[in-house]
Motif scaffolding. Structure first.
Motif, PDB file in Angstrom:
ATOM      1  N   ILE A  21       2.275   4.583  -8.080  1.00 47.80           N
ATOM      2  CA  ILE A  21       1.355   3.729  -7.268  1.00 47.80           C
ATOM      3  C   ILE A  21       0.469   4.986  -6.490  1.00 47.80           C
ATOM      4  O   ILE A  21       1.235   5.812  -5.615  1.00 47.80           O
ATOM      5  CB  ILE A  21       1.956   2.929  -6.196  1.00 47.80           C
ATOM      6  N   VAL A  22      -0.715   4.844  -6.724  1.00 48.93           N
ATOM      7  CA  VAL A  22      -1.341   5.816  -6.024  1.00 48.93           C
ATOM      8  C   VAL A  22      -2.651   5.381  -5.055  1.00 48.93           C
ATOM      9  O   VAL A  22      -3.399   4.549  -5.613  1.00 48.93           O
ATOM     10  CB  VAL A  22      -2.090   6.800  -7.038  1.00 48.93           C
ATOM     11  N   SER A  23      -2.790   5.873  -3.998  1.00 45.27           N
ATOM     12  CA  SER A  23      -4.126   5.359  -3.008  1.00 45.27           C
ATOM     13  C   SER A  23      -4.355   6.594  -2.253  1.00 45.27           C
ATOM     14  O   SER A  23      -3.807   7.706  -2.095  1.00 45.27           O
ATOM     15  CB  SER A  23      -3.477   4.364  -2.071  1.00 45.27           C
ATOM     16  N   LYS A  24      -5.642   6.557  -1.902  1.00 49.14           N
ATOM     17  CA  LYS A  24      -6.384   7.490  -0.759  1.00 49.14           C
ATOM     18  C   LYS A  24      -6.838   6.705   0.321  1.00 49.14           C
ATOM     19  O   LYS A  24      -7.399   5.513  -0.001  1.00 49.14           O
ATOM     20  CB  LYS A  24      -7.590   8.129  -1.606  1.00 49.14           C
ATOM     21  N   THR A  25      -6.855   7.415   1.252  1.00 46.56           N
ATOM     22  CA  THR A  25      -7.571   6.735   2.565  1.00 46.56           C
ATOM     23  C   THR A  25      -8.262   7.635   3.246  1.00 46.56           C
ATOM     24  O   THR A  25      -8.000   8.937   3.210  1.00 46.56           O
ATOM     25  CB  THR A  25      -6.368   6.369   3.640  1.00 46.56           C
ATOM     26  N   ASP A  26      -9.129   7.375   4.108  1.00 46.11           N
ATOM     27  CA  ASP A  26      -9.903   8.266   4.930  1.00 46.11           C
ATOM     28  C   ASP A  26      -9.010   8.764   6.242  1.00 46.11           C
ATOM     29  O   ASP A  26      -7.723   8.330   5.992  1.00 46.11           O
ATOM     30  CB  ASP A  26     -11.479   7.628   5.604  1.00 46.11           C
ATOM     31  N   LEU A  27      -9.750   9.333   7.255  1.00 50.07           N
ATOM     32  CA  LEU A  27      -8.743   9.791   8.404  1.00 50.07           C
ATOM     33  C   LEU A  27      -8.233   8.829   9.291  1.00 50.07           C
ATOM     34  O   LEU A  27      -7.226   8.968   9.928  1.00 50.07           O
ATOM     35  CB  LEU A  27      -9.594  10.913   8.947  1.00 50.07           C
ATOM     36  N   LYS A  28      -8.879   7.536   9.055  1.00 47.03           N
ATOM     37  CA  LYS A  28      -8.341   6.519   9.669  1.00 47.03           C
ATOM     38  C   LYS A  28      -7.313   5.503   9.095  1.00 47.03           C
ATOM     39  O   LYS A  28      -7.230   4.470   9.734  1.00 47.03           O
ATOM     40  CB  LYS A  28      -9.659   5.737  10.469  1.00 47.03           C
ATOM     41  N   GLY A  29      -6.980   5.866   8.023  1.00 52.86           N
ATOM     42  CA  GLY A  29      -6.293   5.008   7.047  1.00 52.86           C
ATOM     43  C   GLY A  29      -6.778   3.850   6.458  1.00 52.86           C
ATOM     44  O   GLY A  29      -6.164   2.987   6.063  1.00 52.86           O
ATOM     45  N   ILE A  30      -8.055   4.083   6.302  1.00 49.82           N
ATOM     46  CA  ILE A  30      -8.954   3.002   5.439  1.00 49.82           C
ATOM     47  C   ILE A  30      -8.865   3.371   4.091  1.00 49.82           C
ATOM     48  O   ILE A  30      -9.130   4.489   3.442  1.00 49.82           O
ATOM     49  CB  ILE A  30     -10.290   2.688   6.086  1.00 49.82           C
ATOM     50  N   ILE A  31      -8.333   2.492   3.143  1.00 46.07           N
ATOM     51  CA  ILE A  31      -8.211   2.701   1.732  1.00 46.07           C
ATOM     52  C   ILE A  31      -9.647   2.719   1.040  1.00 46.07           C
ATOM     53  O   ILE A  31     -10.435   2.028   1.038  1.00 46.07           O
ATOM     54  CB  ILE A  31      -7.711   1.377   1.136  1.00 46.07           C
ATOM     55  N   THR A  32      -9.957   3.814   0.464  1.00 42.78           N
ATOM     56  CA  THR A  32     -11.106   4.622  -0.434  1.00 42.78           C
ATOM     57  C   THR A  32     -10.400   4.617  -1.939  1.00 42.78           C
ATOM     58  O   THR A  32     -11.562   4.428  -2.762  1.00 42.78           O
ATOM     59  CB  THR A  32     -11.415   5.789   0.097  1.00 42.78           C
ATOM     60  N   TYR A  33      -9.205   4.479  -2.323  1.00 41.77           N
ATOM     61  CA  TYR A  33      -9.119   4.592  -3.576  1.00 41.77           C
ATOM     62  C   TYR A  33      -7.602   3.671  -3.974  1.00 41.77           C
ATOM     63  O   TYR A  33      -6.794   4.117  -3.075  1.00 41.77           O
ATOM     64  CB  TYR A  33      -8.916   5.816  -4.364  1.00 41.77           C
ATOM     65  N   ALA A  34      -7.490   2.924  -4.750  1.00 40.13           N
ATOM     66  CA  ALA A  34      -6.328   2.428  -5.379  1.00 40.13           C
ATOM     67  C   ALA A  34      -5.979   2.481  -6.857  1.00 40.13           C
ATOM     68  O   ALA A  34      -7.096   1.610  -7.665  1.00 40.13           O
ATOM     69  CB  ALA A  34      -6.145   0.815  -4.817  1.00 40.13           C
ATOM     70  N   ASN A  35      -5.145   2.827  -7.224  1.00 34.51           N
ATOM     71  CA  ASN A  35      -4.954   3.003  -9.007  1.00 34.51           C
ATOM     72  C   ASN A  35      -4.509   1.445  -9.423  1.00 34.51           C
ATOM     73  O   ASN A  35      -4.240   0.591  -8.630  1.00 34.51           O
ATOM     74  CB  ASN A  35      -3.913   4.142  -9.196  1.00 34.51           C
ATOM     75  N   PRO A  36      -4.579   1.304 -10.585  1.00 30.71           N
ATOM     76  CA  PRO A  36      -4.264   0.075 -11.294  1.00 30.71           C
ATOM     77  C   PRO A  36      -2.868  -0.503 -10.946  1.00 30.71           C
ATOM     78  O   PRO A  36      -2.547  -1.628 -10.942  1.00 30.71           O
ATOM     79  CB  PRO A  36      -4.529   0.302 -12.787  1.00 30.71           C
ATOM     80  N   VAL A  37      -2.010   0.586 -10.873  1.00 30.29           N
ATOM     81  CA  VAL A  37      -0.563   0.193 -10.496  1.00 30.29           C
ATOM     82  C   VAL A  37      -0.537  -0.441  -9.270  1.00 30.29           C
ATOM     83  O   VAL A  37       0.267  -1.525  -8.786  1.00 30.29           O
ATOM     84  CB  VAL A  37       0.350   1.459 -10.659  1.00 30.29           C
ATOM     85  N   PHE A  38      -1.322   0.324  -8.372  1.00 30.04           N
ATOM     86  CA  PHE A  38      -1.195  -0.435  -6.666  1.00 30.04           C
ATOM     87  C   PHE A  38      -1.644  -1.586  -6.815  1.00 30.04           C
ATOM     88  O   PHE A  38      -1.137  -2.606  -6.233  1.00 30.04           O
ATOM     89  CB  PHE A  38      -1.929   0.629  -5.992  1.00 30.04           C
ATOM     90  N   LEU A  39      -2.830  -2.055  -7.379  1.00 35.62           N
ATOM     91  CA  LEU A  39      -3.653  -3.178  -7.488  1.00 35.62           C
ATOM     92  C   LEU A  39      -2.531  -4.162  -7.994  1.00 35.62           C
ATOM     93  O   LEU A  39      -2.440  -5.371  -7.616  1.00 35.62           O
ATOM     94  CB  LEU A  39      -4.875  -3.186  -8.077  1.00 35.62           C
ATOM     95  N   ARG A  40      -1.999  -3.981  -9.234  1.00 32.28           N
ATOM     96  CA  ARG A  40      -0.886  -4.962  -9.841  1.00 32.28           C
ATOM     97  C   ARG A  40       0.208  -5.374  -9.064  1.00 32.28           C
ATOM     98  O   ARG A  40       0.388  -6.367  -8.666  1.00 32.28           O
ATOM     99  CB  ARG A  40      -0.639  -4.272 -11.332  1.00 32.28           C
ATOM    100  N   VAL A  41       0.852  -4.224  -8.489  1.00 32.32           N
ATOM    101  CA  VAL A  41       1.943  -4.605  -7.708  1.00 32.32           C
ATOM    102  C   VAL A  41       1.936  -5.173  -6.520  1.00 32.32           C
ATOM    103  O   VAL A  41       2.477  -6.004  -6.068  1.00 32.32           O
ATOM    104  CB  VAL A  41       2.891  -3.035  -7.564  1.00 32.32           C
ATOM    105  N   ALA A  42       0.866  -4.597  -5.611  1.00 32.80           N
ATOM    106  CA  ALA A  42       0.676  -5.072  -4.389  1.00 32.80           C
ATOM    107  C   ALA A  42      -0.223  -6.616  -4.556  1.00 32.80           C
ATOM    108  O   ALA A  42      -0.314  -7.231  -3.522  1.00 32.80           O
ATOM    109  CB  ALA A  42      -0.305  -4.310  -3.651  1.00 32.80           C
ATOM    110  N   GLY A  43      -0.695  -6.763  -5.588  1.00 28.32           N
ATOM    111  CA  GLY A  43      -1.453  -8.139  -5.688  1.00 28.32           C
ATOM    112  C   GLY A  43      -3.009  -8.266  -5.517  1.00 28.32           C
ATOM    113  O   GLY A  43      -3.277  -9.314  -4.814  1.00 28.32           O
ATOM    114  N   TYR A  44      -3.620  -7.234  -5.268  1.00 25.22           N
ATOM    115  CA  TYR A  44      -4.941  -7.363  -4.773  1.00 25.22           C
ATOM    116  C   TYR A  44      -5.885  -6.885  -5.957  1.00 25.22           C
ATOM    117  O   TYR A  44      -5.629  -6.097  -6.741  1.00 25.22           O
ATOM    118  CB  TYR A  44      -5.287  -6.416  -3.510  1.00 25.22           C
TER     119      TYR A  44
END
Length: 194
Positions: A23-46
């Protein structure tokens, strides 16, 4: 930025993902999601459109102690990586455990530009070991009405528990080398011991 989505109530149902998946994600300095890989999207359901622009804590499960996230942010803002076991919550309220590796990203001048997280499937043995510790930390945190006091109290208890387990400077000197060749902090050492 989008409004934070309504938080679901925990269902008590656990979901898993493949041992080989990351599961991969990236955030800005305030913790706002800027990237989510397909595994993240599938598992988290978004869907991607639902998650980008949201605070990463949209997937925070209420069973997670505040002090673990306090430690995470302290490490990241200091330019250091951190490893942690985290219980996350999917969009429907189901939960899933991860073994997270979170790192800051630096620009050419050495300034932190964002944060990157890779999360792998944790072993059942590690989850079984960490769950009662997290429950104890949450119990301590719930004794305090103020979020800052709760985080500080949980952090003090975590430090005591790590010291009692022989991690870090108070322990046997079994610190694992970190990515930069230095020693890992006691929490990382504990995570790697599971």
């Amino acid at each position: 930025m989008q409004q934070t989505a309504n938080r679901p109530k925990p269902t008590g149902r656990e979901i898993t993902f493949g041992e080989e998946e990351i599961i991969v994600s990236k955030t800005d300095l305030k913790g706002i999601i800027t990237y989510a890989n397909p595994v993240f999207l599938r598992v988290a359901g978004y869907r991607e459109s639902e998650i980008l622009g949201q605070p990463h804590n949209i997937i925070r499960h209420p069973d997670m102690p505040r002090c673990v996230f306090g430690l995470l942010w302290t490490q990241l803002k200091a330019g250091k990586e951190i490893f942690a076991y985290v219980k996350n919550m999917a969009s429907n309220g189901d939960h899933y455990w991860v073994h997270a590796h979170v790192t800051p990203t630096f620009d050419a001048s050495g300034a932190i530009t964002n944060f990157h997280s890779n999360r792998r499937w944790p072993t059942p043995r590690a989850v079984a070991a960490i769950e009662p510790i997290y429950a104890r930390l949450r119990q301590e945190e719930q004794r305090h009405a103020n979020a800052r006091q709760a985080t500080e109290a949980g952090g003090k208890l975590l430090a005591l528990l790590l010291e009692e387990a022989g991690m870090g400077n108070a322990g046997t000197g079994r610190s694992r080398p970190g990515a930069g060749g230095g020693e890992r902090m006691p929490y990382d050492e504990f995570v790697w011991s599971l």
